[in-house]
Design an enzyme around this catalytic site. Structure first.
Site, short mmCIF file in Angstrom:
data_model
loop_
_atom_site.label_atom_id
_atom_site.label_comp_id
_atom_site.label_asym_id
_atom_site.label_seq_id
_atom_site.Cartn_x
_atom_site.Cartn_y
_atom_site.Cartn_z
N HIS A 171 0.83 -1.32 -0.01
CA HIS A 171 -0.05 0.08 0.03
C HIS A 171 0.84 1.21 -0.16
O HIS A 171 0.46 2.46 0.45
CB HIS A 171 -1.07 0.08 1.36
CG HIS A 171 -1.95 -0.94 1.06
ND1 HIS A 171 -3.43 -0.52 0.50
CD2 HIS A 171 -2.19 -2.22 0.98
CE1 HIS A 171 -4.13 -1.51 0.31
NE2 HIS A 171 -3.45 -2.63 0.97
N ASP A 225 2.07 2.22 -2.96
CA ASP A 225 2.19 3.00 -4.44
C ASP A 225 1.18 4.10 -4.58
O ASP A 225 1.81 5.24 -5.03
CB ASP A 225 1.75 1.75 -5.41
CG ASP A 225 0.49 1.27 -5.47
OD1 ASP A 225 -0.04 1.55 -4.24
OD2 ASP A 225 0.07 0.53 -6.44
N ALA A 268 -5.54 -14.82 -7.97
CA ALA A 268 -4.55 -15.60 -7.30
C ALA A 268 -3.46 -14.57 -6.59
O ALA A 268 -2.42 -15.04 -6.33
CB ALA A 268 -3.81 -16.70 -8.29
N GLY A 269 -3.98 -13.40 -6.80
CA GLY A 269 -3.18 -12.25 -6.21
C GLY A 269 -1.97 -12.04 -7.09
O GLY A 269 -1.02 -11.26 -6.79
N SER A 301 -4.19 -10.83 -12.44
CA SER A 301 -4.40 -11.22 -14.00
C SER A 301 -5.23 -10.12 -14.69
O SER A 301 -5.10 -10.02 -15.69
CB SER A 301 -5.31 -12.38 -13.80
OG SER A 301 -6.50 -12.19 -13.02
N SER A 302 -5.79 -9.16 -13.87
CA SER A 302 -6.48 -8.14 -14.44
C SER A 302 -5.56 -7.00 -14.89
O SER A 302 -5.76 -6.61 -16.26
CB SER A 302 -7.40 -7.44 -13.52
OG SER A 302 -6.82 -6.83 -12.52
N ASP A 346 0.41 -2.49 -10.05
CA ASP A 346 0.05 -3.86 -11.02
C ASP A 346 0.43 -3.64 -12.25
O ASP A 346 1.05 -4.42 -12.93
CB ASP A 346 -1.28 -4.10 -10.48
CG ASP A 346 -1.74 -4.51 -9.23
OD1 ASP A 346 -0.98 -4.37 -8.40
OD2 ASP A 346 -2.91 -4.28 -8.96
C1 GLA Z 1 -3.50 -3.85 -5.09
C2 GLA Z 1 -3.48 -2.78 -5.79
C3 GLA Z 1 -2.19 -1.87 -5.90
C4 GLA Z 1 -1.44 -1.78 -4.42
C5 GLA Z 1 -1.65 -3.19 -3.72
C6 GLA Z 1 -1.17 -2.88 -2.27
O1 GLA Z 1 -2.63 -4.77 -5.60
O2 GLA Z 1 -4.02 -2.96 -7.00
O3 GLA Z 1 -2.26 -0.83 -6.60
O4 GLA Z 1 -2.06 -0.67 -3.70
O5 GLA Z 1 -2.78 -3.61 -3.75
O6 GLA Z 1 0.25 -2.63 -2.14
#
Ligand code: GLA
Length: 388
Positions: A36, A38, A124-125, A128-129, A173
């Site tokens: 968190h 970014d 799956a974290g 993929s989006s 991401d």
């Molecule tokens: C998600 C969000 C990112 C980032 C993370 C936490 O993946 O899409 O922009 O804020 O959470 O670091």
């Protein structure tokens, strides 16, 4: 990716009775350290996954765009003039959102036919989006000669999430999907929106993603609320220190100085973000020295901070990190990404990694009565596209 591309080319020919003009690919991402941070203009150590989403594409006459997902065996039509919003659970949302973001920026995109295939696991974290958005954008970039700066491409993907999907995510991401480097971590600066350094992964270790399978639907989660809290904390500190533009500008000692002026929740959220930024910098130094034990400890500290201060963990994520501390071969683990469910990442000695995945599954079942899913990850290069 080659096998995936071959399949794509073939299915494009079968479906559209001609050859595609371009190919594009974009990976998912792994958030290694910097949670968190970014959207607080801070730092993240991240990587692109070896798994990718690929498109084959060609221009088409008229206005209607067709996209066939060869894995899901599902075809969607996109009408760029259709002003309606997202449809729940529809993967075409990300494409429609991207077309809207491009058109906002004056990019002229005509109709197209595309096929798509992805090896990035869904939910799956691994984002993929973002892989879908960026691979799609890169296909359009090649097809319609679009040119944007590196940061702007990431903002287009972020715009899809923020404006179309209603989730106030940062740039991590999309940026990692675009600029990741094979077998390396990238140190991203989300103020200047650039890769500051590429740090090779220390050989002999693997990253394992362990999924709690607890659904984290970020749209409905507290993500946007956490972001608000960070902004509130920043605004309060700025009233004393005008030079503070984002939590990125706040050090631990500065935060302690203004603690009494902050509501306790805002203080704790800020404490996590400020600590994460500091851990990322320490992490880079440790990685460069090859000190993986030290680096792993930072991952455990990051998780503690999530659990206690940011409150984006959950009992299942905590269970996985507790188990990680007891199993041989693991030097560090933490929740990764938005949190509130989803995944943990584990840094594991290569020679123990297979056994580790088995043992964590068993231990998790014993502790929670639930199943988890492990993926041993490889680190790949960022997005690419070419005319064929
Ligand atoms: C998600 C969000 C990112 C980032 C993370 C936490 O993946 O899409 O922009 O804020 O959470 O670091």
């Amino acid at each position: 990716m080659e096998a995936l591309q071959e399949e794509l080319l073939q299915s494009f020919r079968n479906r559209f009775q001609r050859a595609p003009e371009v190919l594009s690919a974009a990976p998912g991402r792994l958030e290694i350290l910097g949670n968190h941070t970014d959207y607080n203009e801070g730092f993240v150590l991240s990587a692109a996954t070896g798994q990718k989403t690929c498109f084959a594409a060609a221009k088409a006459p008229g206005r209607i765009c067709r996209v066939l997902d060869c894995v899901l065996k599902e075809e969607k039509e996109i009408d760029p003039d259709d002003p309606s919003g997202p449809v729940k659970g529809d993967w075409a949302n990300y494409l429609k959102g991207a077309v809207a973001e491009l058109s906002k920026r004056g990019a002229k995109v005509g109709a197209f036919d595309m096929t798509l295939a992805s090896s990035v696991p869904l939910s799956a974290g691994m984002s993929s989006s973002a892989a879908l958005e960026m691979a799609f954008c890169y296909a359009l970039k090649e097809l319609y000669n679009l040119s944007f700066t590196p940061g702007e491409w990431a903002r287009i993907g972020q715009g899809v999430e923020n404006n179309f999907m209603g989730l106030k995510t940062g740039l991590l991401d999309q940026f990692s999907s675009l600029y990741g480097k094979k077998d390396s971590l990238i140190l991203c600066d989300f103020r200047s929106v650039e890769v500051l350094e590429t740090v090779p992964m220390v050989p002999g270790y693997r990253i394992v993603v362990v999924n709690t399978l607890v659904k984290h639907n970020l749209v409905e989660s507290d993500y946007n609320q956490r972001r608000k809290s960070c902004e509130n904390a920043c605004n309060t500190i700025r009233s004393f220190r005008p030079e503070v533009k984002a939590l990125r500008d706040v050090s631990s000692s500065m935060l302690e100085k203004y603690k009494s002026a902050l509501p306790v929740t805002d203080y704790r959220r800020a404490l996590h973000v400020v600590g994460e930024n500091e851990r990322v910098k320490q992490g880079v130094d440790l990685l460069k020295k090859g000190d993986m034990e030290g680096f792993g400890k930072l991952l455990f500290e990051s998780h503690e901070s999530s659990r206690n201060h940011f409150e984006n963990s959950c009992p299942e994520l905590d269970a996985l990190v507790e188990i990680a501390k007891t199993l041989p071969g693991c030097v560090g683990a933490r929740l990764s990404g938005g949190g509130f469910g989803g995944i943990t990442i584990h840094l594991v000695k290569e020679e123990k990694v297979e056994e580790y995945c088995k043992r964590i599954g068993t231990a998790y079942r014993m502790m929670t009565g639930k199943e988890c899913k492990s993926v041993i990850c490889s680190i790949g290069d960022g997005a690419e596209s070419k005319r064929i």
